[in-house]
Design a protein around this motif. Structure first.
Motif, PDB file in Angstrom:
ATOM      1  N   SER A  22      34.580 -36.457 -44.697  1.00 60.78           N
ATOM      2  CA  SER A  22      34.680 -37.504 -45.722  1.00 60.78           C
ATOM      3  C   SER A  22      36.100 -37.615 -46.286  1.00 60.78           C
ATOM      4  CB  SER A  22      33.688 -37.238 -46.859  1.00 60.78           C
ATOM      5  OG  SER A  22      33.894 -35.960 -47.414  1.00 60.78           O
ATOM      6  N   ILE A  23      36.805 -36.497 -46.381  1.00 58.07           N
ATOM      7  CA  ILE A  23      38.181 -36.516 -46.870  1.00 58.07           C
ATOM      8  C   ILE A  23      39.081 -37.173 -45.830  1.00 58.07           C
ATOM      9  CG2 ILE A  23      40.139 -35.094 -47.629  1.00 58.07           C
ATOM     10  CD1 ILE A  23      37.632 -35.133 -49.552  1.00 58.07           C
ATOM     11  N   ARG A  24      38.859 -36.873 -44.566  1.00 59.43           N
ATOM     12  CA  ARG A  24      39.643 -37.496 -43.496  1.00 59.43           C
ATOM     13  C   ARG A  24      39.433 -39.008 -43.489  1.00 59.43           C
ATOM     14  NH1 ARG A  24      38.934 -33.377 -38.370  1.00 59.43           N
ATOM     15  NH2 ARG A  24      38.863 -31.469 -39.597  1.00 59.43           N
ATOM     16  N   GLU A  25      38.193 -39.439 -43.702  1.00 63.12           N
ATOM     17  CA  GLU A  25      37.905 -40.876 -43.758  1.00 63.12           C
ATOM     18  C   GLU A  25      38.610 -41.526 -44.950  1.00 63.12           C
ATOM     19  OE1 GLU A  25      33.642 -41.086 -43.843  1.00 63.12           O
ATOM     20  OE2 GLU A  25      33.501 -41.102 -41.653  1.00 63.12           O
ATOM     21  N   ARG A 128      52.749 -45.219 -52.540  1.00 62.38           N
ATOM     22  CA  ARG A 128      51.361 -44.748 -52.630  1.00 62.38           C
ATOM     23  C   ARG A 128      51.306 -43.219 -52.604  1.00 62.38           C
ATOM     24  NH1 ARG A 128      47.568 -48.315 -51.762  1.00 62.38           N
ATOM     25  NH2 ARG A 128      46.242 -46.979 -50.501  1.00 62.38           N
ATOM     26  N   LEU A 129      50.295 -42.669 -53.278  1.00 59.23           N
ATOM     27  CA  LEU A 129      50.104 -41.223 -53.390  1.00 59.23           C
ATOM     28  C   LEU A 129      48.644 -40.884 -53.134  1.00 59.23           C
ATOM     29  CD1 LEU A 129      50.974 -38.327 -54.314  1.00 59.23           C
ATOM     30  CD2 LEU A 129      50.540 -39.090 -56.661  1.00 59.23           C
ATOM     31  N   PHE A 130      48.411 -39.934 -52.220  1.00 61.84           N
ATOM     32  CA  PHE A 130      47.058 -39.467 -51.912  1.00 61.84           C
ATOM     33  C   PHE A 130      46.993 -37.980 -52.221  1.00 61.84           C
ATOM     34  CE2 PHE A 130      43.803 -37.656 -49.141  1.00 61.84           C
ATOM     35  CZ  PHE A 130      42.758 -38.561 -49.281  1.00 61.84           C
ATOM     36  N   ILE A 131      46.051 -37.592 -53.074  1.00 62.21           N
ATOM     37  CA  ILE A 131      45.865 -36.187 -53.441  1.00 62.21           C
ATOM     38  C   ILE A 131      44.424 -35.790 -53.137  1.00 62.21           C
ATOM     39  CG2 ILE A 131      45.850 -34.480 -55.306  1.00 62.21           C
ATOM     40  CD1 ILE A 131      47.918 -36.246 -56.760  1.00 62.21           C
ATOM     41  N   TYR A 132      44.291 -34.651 -52.481  1.00 64.22           N
ATOM     42  CA  TYR A 132      42.964 -34.055 -52.256  1.00 64.22           C
ATOM     43  C   TYR A 132      43.011 -32.660 -52.852  1.00 64.22           C
ATOM     44  CZ  TYR A 132      39.601 -31.200 -49.676  1.00 64.22           C
ATOM     45  OH  TYR A 132      38.622 -30.301 -49.339  1.00 64.22           O
ATOM     46  N   ASP A 133      42.062 -32.361 -53.761  1.00 69.17           N
ATOM     47  CA  ASP A 133      42.053 -31.034 -54.374  1.00 69.17           C
ATOM     48  C   ASP A 133      40.653 -30.703 -54.882  1.00 69.17           C
ATOM     49  OD1 ASP A 133      43.153 -28.569 -55.197  1.00 69.17           O
ATOM     50  OD2 ASP A 133      44.942 -29.537 -55.974  1.00 69.17           O
ATOM     51  N   PHE A 134      40.558 -29.557 -55.534  1.00 66.50           N
ATOM     52  CA  PHE A 134      39.294 -29.066 -56.058  1.00 66.50           C
ATOM     53  C   PHE A 134      39.175 -29.418 -57.540  1.00 66.50           C
ATOM     54  CE2 PHE A 134      40.579 -26.030 -52.700  1.00 66.50           C
ATOM     55  CZ  PHE A 134      39.607 -26.373 -51.769  1.00 66.50           C
ATOM     56  N   ASP A 135      37.987 -29.780 -57.963  1.00 68.10           N
ATOM     57  CA  ASP A 135      37.713 -30.205 -59.329  1.00 68.10           C
ATOM     58  C   ASP A 135      37.394 -28.987 -60.191  1.00 68.10           C
ATOM     59  OD1 ASP A 135      36.759 -31.280 -61.694  1.00 68.10           O
ATOM     60  OD2 ASP A 135      35.381 -32.681 -60.724  1.00 68.10           O
ATOM     61  N   SER A 136      38.313 -28.662 -61.092  1.00 70.24           N
ATOM     62  CA  SER A 136      38.139 -27.464 -61.935  1.00 70.24           C
ATOM     63  C   SER A 136      37.065 -27.637 -62.997  1.00 70.24           C
ATOM     64  CB  SER A 136      39.470 -27.088 -62.596  1.00 70.24           C
ATOM     65  OG  SER A 136      39.876 -28.106 -63.486  1.00 70.24           O
ATOM     66  N   TYR A 183      37.728 -33.726 -54.804  1.00 66.24           N
ATOM     67  CA  TYR A 183      37.989 -35.121 -55.127  1.00 66.24           C
ATOM     68  C   TYR A 183      39.264 -35.584 -54.446  1.00 66.24           C
ATOM     69  CZ  TYR A 183      41.522 -33.511 -58.499  1.00 66.24           C
ATOM     70  OH  TYR A 183      42.604 -32.931 -59.088  1.00 66.24           O
ATOM     71  N   THR A 184      39.382 -36.899 -54.329  1.00 62.54           N
ATOM     72  CA  THR A 184      40.636 -37.474 -53.870  1.00 62.54           C
ATOM     73  C   THR A 184      41.124 -38.445 -54.928  1.00 62.54           C
ATOM     74  OG1 THR A 184      39.601 -39.316 -52.691  1.00 62.54           O
ATOM     75  CG2 THR A 184      40.066 -37.312 -51.416  1.00 62.54           C
ATOM     76  N   ILE A 185      42.424 -38.588 -54.966  1.00 61.21           N
ATOM     77  CA  ILE A 185      43.056 -39.598 -55.799  1.00 61.21           C
ATOM     78  C   ILE A 185      43.889 -40.470 -54.877  1.00 61.21           C
ATOM     79  CG2 ILE A 185      44.984 -39.950 -57.408  1.00 61.21           C
ATOM     80  CD1 ILE A 185      43.755 -37.882 -59.221  1.00 61.21           C
ATOM     81  N   ALA A 186      43.677 -41.770 -54.976  1.00 58.07           N
ATOM     82  CA  ALA A 186      44.521 -42.753 -54.302  1.00 58.07           C
ATOM     83  C   ALA A 186      45.250 -43.491 -55.418  1.00 58.07           C
ATOM     84  CB  ALA A 186      43.683 -43.706 -53.465  1.00 58.07           C
ATOM     85  N   ALA A 187      46.559 -43.333 -55.449  1.00 59.32           N
ATOM     86  CA  ALA A 187      47.351 -43.903 -56.543  1.00 59.32           C
ATOM     87  C   ALA A 187      48.483 -44.757 -55.968  1.00 59.32           C
ATOM     88  CB  ALA A 187      47.916 -42.784 -57.405  1.00 59.32           C
ATOM     89  N   GLN A 188      48.952 -45.671 -56.792  1.00 56.14           N
ATOM     90  CA  GLN A 188      50.073 -46.515 -56.389  1.00 56.14           C
ATOM     91  C   GLN A 188      50.973 -46.736 -57.594  1.00 56.14           C
ATOM     92  OE1 GLN A 188      48.982 -50.242 -54.583  1.00 56.14           O
ATOM     93  NE2 GLN A 188      51.038 -50.564 -53.809  1.00 56.14           N
TER      94      GLN A 188
END
Length: 191
Positions: A22-25, A128-136, A183-188
């Protein structure tokens, strides 16, 4: 402190196994509007796993990986240009990249605010910025944060809404997608 400089061979082979499909998608979707042949920075890249996933979606992109551990970078794919550096002091000119990818690395940055300032500096207008990390804010996320701190890492984990506010204060528009304790963050960057 986790001896990342000596663990590249492990991360090269087990890294792809621990990134959910799902993260790769989500990453592939994020890359759709990126220009053809754009420069993409993989920040806190380790062995360049995010670049490899991105390359599977977009072979036309130009990938640069940055990590403070040379022992990780030496396992990067040959199409990835590598630089030993910290996120807080990037060795690039302003407006060098159209996109930045950060996979399971933001929590290792010593100074997240300074790192975000550097990201803004090296991103192009409307970058653009893509972040994938763990939700604390989740149980597993809290456990991972505690474990990292015990191992001597900065453990700068954020609930996604807190990171969203940080990014918005630096001029990003932000979209969060939750994946359980990830979670992922898609930012611009806003114009």
């Amino acid at each position: 402190m986790i001896p990342f400089n000596h663990l590249g061979w492990i991360f090269k082979y087990i890294g792809p196994l621990i990134y959910p499909h799902s993260i790769r998608e989500a990453l592939c979707s994020f890359l759709i509007p990126v220009s053809k042949s754009a420069s993409v920075l993989d920040l806190g890249a380790g062995t360049g796993i995010m670049s490899e996933f991105a390359y599977a979606c977009r072979e036309d992109l130009q990938f640069t990986a940055v990590d403070p551990a040379e022992g990780m970078l030496k396992f990067s794919a040959e199409y990835i240009q590598t630089h030993k550096a910290n996120a807080e002091a990037l060795p690039f000119d302003a407006i060098s990249f159209e996109a930045i990818l950060i996979g399971e690395a933001l929590h290792h940055f010593n100074d997240v605010d300074k790192s975000i300032q550097e990201m803004v500096r090296v991103l192009q207008k409307e970058g653009r910025l893509f972040i994938y990390d763990f939700d604390s804010s989740t149980f597993i996320g809290k456990c991972l944060c505690i474990a990292e701190k015990i191992l001597g890492e900065p453990g700068n984990f954020f609930p996604p809404e807190v990171l969203k506010q940080k990014l918005e204060s630096h001029g990003f528009s932000v979209h969060i997608t939750h994946f359980g304790y990830r979670y992922t963050i898609a930012a611009q960057l806003e114009p």
